[in-house]
Design a protein around this motif. Structure first.
Motif, PDB file in Angstrom:
ATOM      1  N   ASN A 225       5.036 -73.816  -1.134  1.00  0.00           N
ATOM      2  CA  ASN A 225       5.376 -72.597  -0.227  1.00  0.00           C
ATOM      3  C   ASN A 225       6.212 -72.905   0.932  1.00  0.00           C
ATOM      4  OD1 ASN A 225       3.417 -71.438  -1.778  1.00  0.00           O
ATOM      5  ND2 ASN A 225       2.114 -71.021  -0.148  1.00  0.00           N
TER       6      ASN A 225
ATOM      7  N   TYR B 220       9.448 -69.559   7.873  1.00  0.00           N
ATOM      8  CA  TYR B 220       9.342 -68.243   7.402  1.00  0.00           C
ATOM      9  C   TYR B 220      10.830 -67.531   8.067  1.00  0.00           C
ATOM     10  CZ  TYR B 220       4.400 -70.009   8.017  1.00  0.00           C
ATOM     11  OH  TYR B 220       3.488 -70.369   7.855  1.00  0.00           O
TER      12      TYR B 220
ATOM     13  N   THR C 273       7.753 -70.514  -3.471  1.00  0.00           N
ATOM     14  CA  THR C 273       7.651 -69.124  -2.674  1.00  0.00           C
ATOM     15  C   THR C 273       8.670 -69.024  -1.524  1.00  0.00           C
ATOM     16  OG1 THR C 273       6.102 -69.856  -1.381  1.00  0.00           O
ATOM     17  CG2 THR C 273       5.324 -69.199  -3.400  1.00  0.00           C
ATOM     18  N   GLU C 274       8.981 -67.664  -1.262  1.00  0.00           N
ATOM     19  CA  GLU C 274       9.989 -67.505  -0.214  1.00  0.00           C
ATOM     20  C   GLU C 274       9.232 -66.425   0.572  1.00  0.00           C
ATOM     21  OE1 GLU C 274      14.450 -66.053  -0.644  1.00  0.00           O
ATOM     22  OE2 GLU C 274      13.209 -64.269  -1.288  1.00  0.00           O
ATOM     23  N   ILE C 275       9.375 -66.756   1.944  1.00  0.00           N
ATOM     24  CA  ILE C 275       8.552 -65.867   2.870  1.00  0.00           C
ATOM     25  C   ILE C 275       9.718 -65.069   3.992  1.00  0.00           C
ATOM     26  CG2 ILE C 275       6.661 -65.703   4.583  1.00  0.00           C
ATOM     27  CD1 ILE C 275       5.259 -68.074   3.236  1.00  0.00           C
TER      28      ILE C 275
ATOM     29  N   CYS D 256       8.477 -60.966   0.012  1.00  0.00           N
ATOM     30  CA  CYS D 256       7.993 -62.326  -0.231  1.00  0.00           C
ATOM     31  C   CYS D 256       8.304 -62.382  -1.743  1.00  0.00           C
ATOM     32  CB  CYS D 256       6.459 -62.736  -0.227  1.00  0.00           C
ATOM     33  SG  CYS D 256       5.991 -62.728   1.484  1.00  0.00           S
TER      34      CYS D 256
ATOM     35  N   LYS E 284       2.409 -63.186   3.942  1.00  0.00           N
ATOM     36  CA  LYS E 284       2.728 -63.147   2.865  1.00  0.00           C
ATOM     37  C   LYS E 284       1.898 -62.293   1.826  1.00  0.00           C
ATOM     38  CE  LYS E 284      -0.020 -67.169   1.492  1.00  0.00           C
ATOM     39  NZ  LYS E 284      -1.254 -66.333   1.511  1.00  0.00           N
TER      40      LYS E 284
END
Length: 325
Positions: free
Chosen positions: A24, A28, A103-105, A111, A265
């Motif tokens: 993750n 952010y 994962t991209e936040i 997301c 997210k």
């Protein structure tokens, strides 16, 4: 539905399917191209549900195939440290790896997940690696839809469901639809329906039920009418921010709101929902209360960085519900 029967059995719940690694984004509000640091967690819907229910105090086992390497050892140790029984965990001997999810936040609404699912160990769980002796020690067997996407995992899950039915083990089906694992929607509908018709408890989003029924814009009335012709006792259909509904074969309808938290997210909500909903049923709570537990747990997880690490305690769930009421 009586989850209290067979109290002599070793496990309240055994989950079957994938365990993988979530990476993750630590940074952010920026695209993945610019993200330089990630935190490592255990991931995969059935693994997360095993973790979530174990944290809530249930006795849990896990069946799945993991890589015989550092990532596999990380997953196994993490689960064992939570007192999850890993006797059903199989090491892959062909050099396959566990799946990776980056994962991209970018924002609470933006997301995305970049998946590495080619030739992954979990989809090579074979029917002969499913133990009847292990499954019959459980009160509930939970299977995840993604495990049906390819052979031999598909046949392993069908065998597990069949063994559960033979041994008076309640079958719970978390639809967990991931489009990148499937060849086409027709195939998805065939195998989802096959398992849903043998399941006692079915949990999914409205979109996932549409996928199972191979349609767009389906409605809850038609879904429950179809499933209650078969084995289903409880059908839970989630509608995101609009809340969730539970229907029983006896004709009851229950509804729970979505609880407001500061969303970080969007991923991980479904696994925490299923964990807390099942915990509610095991705790002899009403279906209405179990729905509230599920909704509250989902809200807690989307407000935190991880999915597995963020799985809440019963006290956290009850505190959020009390605060909202």
């Amino acid at each position: 539905m009586n989850l209290k029967k067979h109290s002599e059995r070793k496990f309240d719940l055994i989950t079957v399917g994938r365990a993988c690694i979530d990476l993750n984004a630590v940074e952010y509000n920026r695209p993945m191209e610019e993200t330089m640091t990630f935190s490592k967690y255990v991931g995969g819907s059935p693994a997360n549900i095993a973790i979530g229910t174990a944290k809530l105090g249930l006795k849990v086992g896990f069946i799945g195939k993991i890589s015989d390497d550092q990532h596999g050892r990380f997953i196994e140790k993490y689960m064992r440290d939570l007192a999850i029984n890993t006797d059903g965990m199989v090491k892959d001997t062909e050099g396959r790896k566990v799946g990776l999810a980056f994962t991209e936040i970018k924002s609470p609404d933006e997301c995305s997940i970049l998946m590495y699912r080619e030739n992954v160990a979990d989809l090579y769980l074979a029917p002969e690696e499913i133990s009847e002796d292990y499954i019959k020690e459980a009160r509930v067997l939970l299977v995840s839809g993604t495990a049906l996407a390819q052979s031999p995992s598909r046949e392993a899950v069908l065998k597990a469901v069949s063994l559960a039915r033979e041994n008076d083990v309640i079958v719970a089906f978390e639809l967990d639809y991931r489009p990148y694992t499937w060849k086409n929607t027709e195939e998805t509908a065939v195998y989802y329906s096959l398992v849903a018709e043998q399941a006692d408890v079915i949990i999914g989003t409205r979109d996932e039920f549409d996928m199972m029924e191979n349609q767009v814009g389906g409605n809850n009335e038609a879904t429950k009418a179809y499933l209650f012709q078969h084995q289903a006792e409880i059908v839970v259909i989630k509608h995101g921010v609009e809340g969730s509904f539970a229907y029983t074969k006896a004709g009851e309808t229950f509804q729970a709101q979505a609880y407001k938290t500061k969303v970080l997210k969007t991923f991980g909500a479904g696994d925490s929902y299923a964990s807390a909903f099942l915990y509610g049923l095991f705790s002899d709570e009403s279906i209405e209360t179990a729905l509230k537990y599920g909704s509250a747990a989902a809200s807690i997880v989307v407000s935190k960085h991880s999915s597995s690490d963020a799985m809440p305690t019963a006290d956290e769930i009850k505190a959020l519900i009390a605060q909202a009421e």
